[in-house]
Scaffold this active site. Structure first.
Site, mmCIF file in Angstrom:
data_model
loop_
_atom_site.group_PDB
_atom_site.id
_atom_site.type_symbol
_atom_site.label_atom_id
_atom_site.label_comp_id
_atom_site.label_asym_id
_atom_site.label_seq_id
_atom_site.Cartn_x
_atom_site.Cartn_y
_atom_site.Cartn_z
ATOM 1 N N LYS A 32 0.833 -1.200 0.000
ATOM 2 C CA LYS A 32 0.000 0.000 0.000
ATOM 3 C C LYS A 32 0.872 1.257 0.000
ATOM 4 C CE LYS A 32 -3.766 -0.716 2.327
ATOM 5 N NZ LYS A 32 -4.616 -0.937 3.494
ATOM 6 N N ARG A 103 -3.414 2.984 8.783
ATOM 7 C CA ARG A 103 -3.703 1.654 8.214
ATOM 8 C C ARG A 103 -2.449 0.815 8.202
ATOM 9 N NH1 ARG A 103 -8.215 2.505 4.297
ATOM 10 N NH2 ARG A 103 -8.477 4.737 4.236
ATOM 11 N N GLY A 112 -8.478 -7.397 4.767
ATOM 12 C CA GLY A 112 -9.210 -7.427 6.025
ATOM 13 C C GLY A 112 -8.435 -7.988 7.190
ATOM 14 N N MET A 114 -5.643 -6.779 8.694
ATOM 15 C CA MET A 114 -5.040 -5.867 9.647
ATOM 16 C C MET A 114 -6.011 -4.726 9.916
ATOM 17 S SD MET A 114 -2.063 -7.349 9.888
ATOM 18 C CE MET A 114 -0.727 -6.264 10.171
ATOM 19 N N ARG A 376 -3.748 -1.288 -6.279
ATOM 20 C CA ARG A 376 -2.883 -2.469 -6.176
ATOM 21 C C ARG A 376 -3.250 -3.420 -7.299
ATOM 22 N NH1 ARG A 376 -5.872 -4.309 -0.664
ATOM 23 N NH2 ARG A 376 -7.872 -4.716 -1.579
ATOM 24 N N HIS A 490 -16.316 -8.135 1.964
ATOM 25 C CA HIS A 490 -15.247 -8.991 2.479
ATOM 26 C C HIS A 490 -15.360 -10.400 1.910
ATOM 27 C CE1 HIS A 490 -13.520 -11.787 5.452
ATOM 28 N NE2 HIS A 490 -12.541 -10.907 5.432
ATOM 29 N N ARG A 652 5.957 -49.162 -11.303
ATOM 30 C CA ARG A 652 6.718 -49.527 -10.096
ATOM 31 C C ARG A 652 6.247 -50.873 -9.570
ATOM 32 N NH1 ARG A 652 6.145 -45.882 -4.899
ATOM 33 N NH2 ARG A 652 4.181 -47.008 -4.741
ATOM 34 N N GLU A 779 14.655 -43.064 -2.848
ATOM 35 C CA GLU A 779 13.749 -42.565 -1.804
ATOM 36 C C GLU A 779 14.242 -42.907 -0.408
ATOM 37 O OE1 GLU A 779 9.824 -44.297 -2.262
ATOM 38 O OE2 GLU A 779 10.643 -46.202 -2.965
ATOM 39 N N SER A 798 14.319 -42.197 -10.179
ATOM 40 C CA SER A 798 13.152 -41.341 -9.945
ATOM 41 C C SER A 798 13.070 -41.069 -8.448
ATOM 42 C CB SER A 798 11.877 -42.033 -10.436
ATOM 43 O OG SER A 798 10.766 -41.211 -10.127
ATOM 44 N N THR A 801 10.199 -38.454 -3.340
ATOM 45 C CA THR A 801 10.469 -37.456 -2.291
ATOM 46 C C THR A 801 9.519 -37.560 -1.108
ATOM 47 O OG1 THR A 801 9.344 -35.949 -3.783
ATOM 48 C CG2 THR A 801 11.723 -35.713 -3.597
ATOM 49 N N ASP A 803 8.932 -40.524 0.559
ATOM 50 C CA ASP A 803 9.721 -41.326 1.493
ATOM 51 C C ASP A 803 11.040 -40.641 1.828
ATOM 52 O OD1 ASP A 803 8.451 -43.736 2.398
ATOM 53 O OD2 ASP A 803 8.296 -44.296 0.291
ATOM 54 N N CYS A 865 8.883 -38.313 -8.625
ATOM 55 C CA CYS A 865 7.490 -38.744 -8.659
ATOM 56 C C CYS A 865 6.801 -38.611 -7.307
ATOM 57 C CB CYS A 865 7.368 -40.165 -9.189
ATOM 58 S SG CYS A 865 8.192 -41.383 -8.166
ATOM 59 N N TYR A 885 12.504 -34.712 -15.834
ATOM 60 C CA TYR A 885 11.049 -34.545 -15.757
ATOM 61 C C TYR A 885 10.563 -34.488 -14.322
ATOM 62 C CZ TYR A 885 10.781 -39.550 -14.657
ATOM 63 O OH TYR A 885 10.922 -40.762 -14.056
HETATM 64 C C1 PEP Z 1 7.551 -41.465 -2.729
HETATM 65 O O1 PEP Z 1 7.955 -42.066 -1.732
HETATM 66 O O2 PEP Z 1 7.826 -40.290 -2.968
HETATM 67 C C2 PEP Z 1 6.725 -42.162 -3.713
HETATM 68 C C3 PEP Z 1 6.388 -41.571 -4.848
HETATM 69 O O3 PEP Z 1 6.236 -43.378 -3.372
HETATM 70 P P1 PEP Z 1 5.013 -43.632 -2.375
HETATM 71 O O4 PEP Z 1 4.389 -42.311 -2.107
HETATM 72 O O5 PEP Z 1 4.120 -44.573 -3.072
HETATM 73 O O6 PEP Z 1 5.708 -44.211 -1.195
HETATM 74 MG MG MG Z 2 7.835 -44.216 -1.675
#
Ligand code: PEP
Ligand code: MG
Length: 909
Positions: A32, A103, A112, A114, A376, A490, A652, A779, A798, A801, A803, A865, A885
């Protein structure tokens, strides 16, 4: 040589076509404040004022009130003098008083969230001066009572804390109305207003034990401190947490000369947008009220009129107002005050072309003079976001890269979700109509209180009007319905920001909080009854209405196509069925990054065979069950490969612990025993045998395939046979077989050998071959650490993330939900690491694994993945790490495509 020591400024002045700051200083001056400075610089008439920086807020949190007030007093006094000079009035003066507003203003807009104090500087003497100066005693006393009320609520903490408490000031006003037998605030006489002021001050004394402050500077400091405190108020913390904004940003404080929209019929106030925030249509639009202050528009207590004639005509059609009635009672500003409208129109054009984005402006007309209070970049729906970006690109206002960067990837979600099924809609019983405040479709059970929004699975939060306290409930509910309030109320503004369906200002609804009922035309609906909202037409519909897939607009396709022009990283999808695969392909998926084969085993006809396999005590017994599963798996794979013809599909192998497949309830165990003709004791014994203290770290992933090689054999055979069957039909299948939960090279080698031997056997049997890959998930942290060894043999990596996050943090995926919100609230974690990739920690494992793997195999294909594959900041990280990817759920594919394009553009600079 002379040296000058720069003194850090903490207060930035603006007004009369000059300013100390500008629009680039949002972090320091808040959105602002930075925009007020910029507007002043480009010649827009903003009431003069000053901004106390966000850094002072942080200093306040560290050093406390006294130190900070002492530190900035000289600068603030000087800045007040500057306003006095420009306005030709004096703060606290009895004859020619200057009043100010105070303000908040963080670096991002928090609608809304603050608190604001208006009319600051009034006391018993100054009010007389104001009455004399304006020649409007009623206005002066009305301003005074509003000021005490706001100041009491915001600064002195008299605002009600729970929904059953009543605002003490409202209570006083209500009782006076009752006594005087009147209904509206405007019916108060001057004497009434004076009495209210007296009673209000009395209430303050009673509640706080102190007199209401009379010294304008004391009032000012009280308000400044209250703004700083509101940064750490519950509402602000919730909003910050929801959006991932850090606590140390702080808020700026804007102090500005007051201008009045409530000085009679030649005054007014309004809110406007340079384009339609709902649809993106390039039409100037907005609402105004004559003889009102800004709060009246936002609070939604009066139904505002339209600014443009076009808007007014459209409104009248929706509201079923006859033209004669419209012209007489609801004229547009364009018709009522053509000169002011012309001026306003010129400012909106100037501001949009200056900021090169859709602007959301607030203005006030005081006695025929127009002031712009704020501008804004306007919040908008996902549909408007896409249309405005493409339109502005075509108009030459922005270039392709800018158009892409205008897209908030997560907001695309709104465009991709179901709308009402047109057929079901034809038969729907429309019970009332409100304003189409935020598009979309919602169906749910009625709740009347925000803190009960999760009482049912799908709820419609139904309120007379909403307030910032309702934010959390609004976020949870499927839709929001209000009886009062315009398009800028609001509820409307917040719902659009959230992309949530909202119908506002439905005046035909009678809502009774006490009896928890909603009455329309004599018909009563109770809490828990189903209703549906059409946020695009404003229709309120009785009962549940079926929804159907949305049709994507032309602009959506254009922006997606544009993203592909700049994107270099591929986007795949996580899909376990041909249906999901097809949806994802339509959204632009370039293959499948993860098919979780276990999901196929949970279907009714398969779980039986699966259980037989688990219950078997011998390899022979297991093989028998697996023989039953093989054709089903093969069929699944054929469907998925066909849907993804010509594109890679990563399948998998079985991952979850086997206990997930056996029944744990006695009833189910009994029927299974009967079905399989074995004793219930045998089943119970097996269930106990499979039980693990820590199944996520137990007998799962490749450990299963190593214990029971026949499972891996069956799955590998199903995959290869499916691909060969399709090949025979001329369909190009490209399987990539993925081994889960590998932590050592020998584990991978064990499984790879089984897969390749099985494939070779099938090739021999069929006298045909296909190309396929064998890779692994990374993983487990150890796999990332030893990626150079695993890469010797794996065709691809792959990152799982989900695990990887679980194991890097030592944080259970299944249990962390119980305390993670507290961690985020306390600022220990900035975001849920299962949602937003922890780049600092888990990210290192991703980087390290990729580097180590590619050192051995420079062309190693690497993807992700885990759930992070569709989260924009994580997608950017994956791009910068050099991944080939990302793979995400089908509906997130467009989001990932845009995020990947933005990452590439940002990197190019
Ligand atoms: C993971 O662990 O990121 C994964 C894709 O496998 P899952 O979620 O099936 O354990
Ligand atoms: Mg997993």
């Amino acid at each position: 040589m002379e040296t000058t020591q720069e003194v850090k400024a903490r207060v930035y002045k603006f007004g009369d076509k000059t300013a100390d700051g500008n629009s680039k200083m949002k972090n320091l001056l808040g959105g602002k404040g930075a925009n007020l400075a910029e507007m002043s610089l480009i010649g827009i008439p903003v009431p003069p004022g000053f901004t106390i920086t966000t850094e002072v807020c942080t200093e306040y949190n560290l050093l406390g009130q006294e130190a900070v007030v002492n530190m900035i007093t000289p600068e603030v006094e000087q800045a007040i003098e500057n306003i006095e000079k420009i306005m030709g009035a004096k703060f606290g003066d009895m004859e020619n008083p200057l009043l100010v507003s105070v303000r908040s203003g963080a670096r991002v807009s928090m609608p809304g969230m603050m608190d604001t104090v208006l009319n600051l500087g009034l006391n018993d003497e100054v009010v007389e001066g104001l009455a004399l100066k304006t020649g409007n005693e009623r206005f002066a006393w009305d301003s005074y009572r509003r000021f005490i009320q706001m100041y009491g609520d915001v600064v002195l903490g008299m605002k009600p804390e729970s929904k059953i408490d009543i605002d003490p000031f409202e209570e006083i006003m209500e009782s006076l109305k009752h006594k005087r037998k009147i209904e509206l605030d405007t019916q108060f006489t001057i004497q009434d207003l004076k009495d209210l002021v007296y009673d209000f001050k009395d209430a303050v004394k009673k509640r706080t034990g102190h007199d209401f402050p009379t010294n304008p500077y004391d009032q000012l400091w009280g308000a400044v401190v209250a703004v700083f405190n509101s940064w750490n108020g519950d509402r602000a913390i919730y909003y910050r947490t929801m959006n991932g904004y850090p606590a140390d940003w702080g808020t700026a404080v804007n102090v500005q000369a007051m201008v009045y929209g409530n000085m009679g019929d030649n005054s007014g106030t309004g809110v406007c947008f340079t384009r339609d925030a709902g649809t993106g249509e390039d039409v100037f639009n907005g609402e105004y009220l004559i003889n009102a202050q800004g709060e009246d528009v936002v609070a939604g207590t009066r139904t505002p009129q339209q600014i443009t004639k076009l808007g007014s005509l459209r409104w009248a059609e929706l509201a079923k107002v006859e033209e004669e009635d419209r012209v007489k009672n609801y004229p547009s500003l364009e018709e009522l005050m053509p000169n002011i409208y012309k001026e306003l129109n010129s400012y909106q054009e100037k501001l949009e072309s200056h900021y090169k984005d859709m602007q959301d402006m607030e203005f006030t007309m005081q006695d025929g003079k127009l002031w712009i209070l704020q501008t804004r970049n306007g919040k908008r729906t996902g549909a408007a976001m896409v249309k405005i970006a493409i339109d502005m690109l075509k108009e030459g206002m922005i270039d392709e890269k800018q158009a892409l960067l205008r897209i908030e990837p997560n907001k695309l979600d709104e465009l991709l979700h179901p709308v009402f099924d047109p057929k079901a809609l034809k038969e729907a019983n429309v019970i009332a109509q409100g304003l189409p405040a935020s598009p979309g479709a919602a169906t749910g059970q009625i709740v009347f209180f925000a803190d009960e929004a999760n009482k049912y699975k799908f709820t419609i939060l139904t309120r007379i009007e909403t307030s910032p306290e309702d934010l959390e409930g609004m976020n949870i509910a499927k839709g929001i319905l209000t009886a009062r309030g315009g398009m800028t109320s609001h509820a409307a503004v917040v719902a659009r920001g959230m992309g949530k369906c909202c119908v506002s200002g439905a005046g035909a609804l009678k809502i009774n909080y006490k009896t928890r009922t909603l009455t329309v035309d004599g018909k009563v609906y109770h809490e828990g009854d189903w209703i549906s909202l059409n946020g695009s037409t404003g229709n309120i519909i009785e009962g549940k209405v079926a929804t159907s897939e949305p049709e994507l607009s032309g602009e959506f396709a254009e922006i997606m196509e544009l993203s592909d022009k700049y994107r270099t990283m591929a986007v795949r999808t996580n899909a376990d069925s041909p249906k999901d695969a097809k949806v994802a392909r339509r959204f632009g998926a370039q293959g499948i990054g993860l098919t979780r084969t276990e999901h196929m085993f949970f279907e009714v006809d398969r779980i039986k065979a699966m259980r037989e396999m688990i219950l078997a005590d011998t390899t022979k017994g297991r093989k028998h069950a697996l023989d039953l599963l093989l054709p089903m798996q093969r069929e699944d794979f054929e469907g998925i490969f066909e849907a993804m013809e010509g594109l890679p599909v990563t399948v998998r192998l079985l991952d979850p612990p086997l206990h997930e497949f056996v029944p744990h309830q006695l009833e189910t165990q009994r029927s299974l025993a009967e079905e399989m003709d074995i004793s219930i004791e045998a089943i119970k014994a097996k269930v106990i045998e499979l039980e693990e203290f820590n199944p996520m770290l137990g007998h799962r992933g490749c450990r299963l395939g190593i214990s029971y090689p026949e499972i891996t054999e069956m799955q590998a055979r199903a995959i290869i046979e499916a691909a060969l069957n399709l090949k025979a039909k001329g369909i190009d299948a490209r399987p990539e077989i993925m081994v889960p939960l590998v932590s050592t090279l020998p584990e991978f080698l064990n499984q790879e050998t089984i897969i390749r031997n099985t494939a070779n056997k099938v090739f021999e049997e069929r006298n045909d071959t296909i190309d396929y890959l064998v890779g692994t998930m990374i993983e487990i942290p150890r796999a990332a650490l030893t990626a150079h060894l695993i890469a010797e043999r794996a065709d691809f990596f792959s990152y799982g993330t989900n695990d990887l996050t679980q194991m890097a943090f030592g944080l259970s995926r299944d249990d962390a939900g119980k305390f993670l919100p507290m961690y985020i609230e306390k600022g220990i974690l900035k975001a849920d690491p299962f949602e937003v990739l922890d780049q600092e920690g888990v990210g290192q494992l991703v980087q390290m694994g990729t580097e180590k793997g590619r050192k051995v195999k420079p062309n190693l294909k690497v993807g992700i993945c885990g759930e992070h594959g569709g989260e924009p900041s994580s997608v950017e990280f994956c791009f910068n790490t050099g991944l080939d990817y990302v793979s995400c759920s089908p509906y997130r594919v467009p989001i990932a495509r845009i995020a990947a394009a933005q990452a590439a553009i940002k990197k190019q600079g």
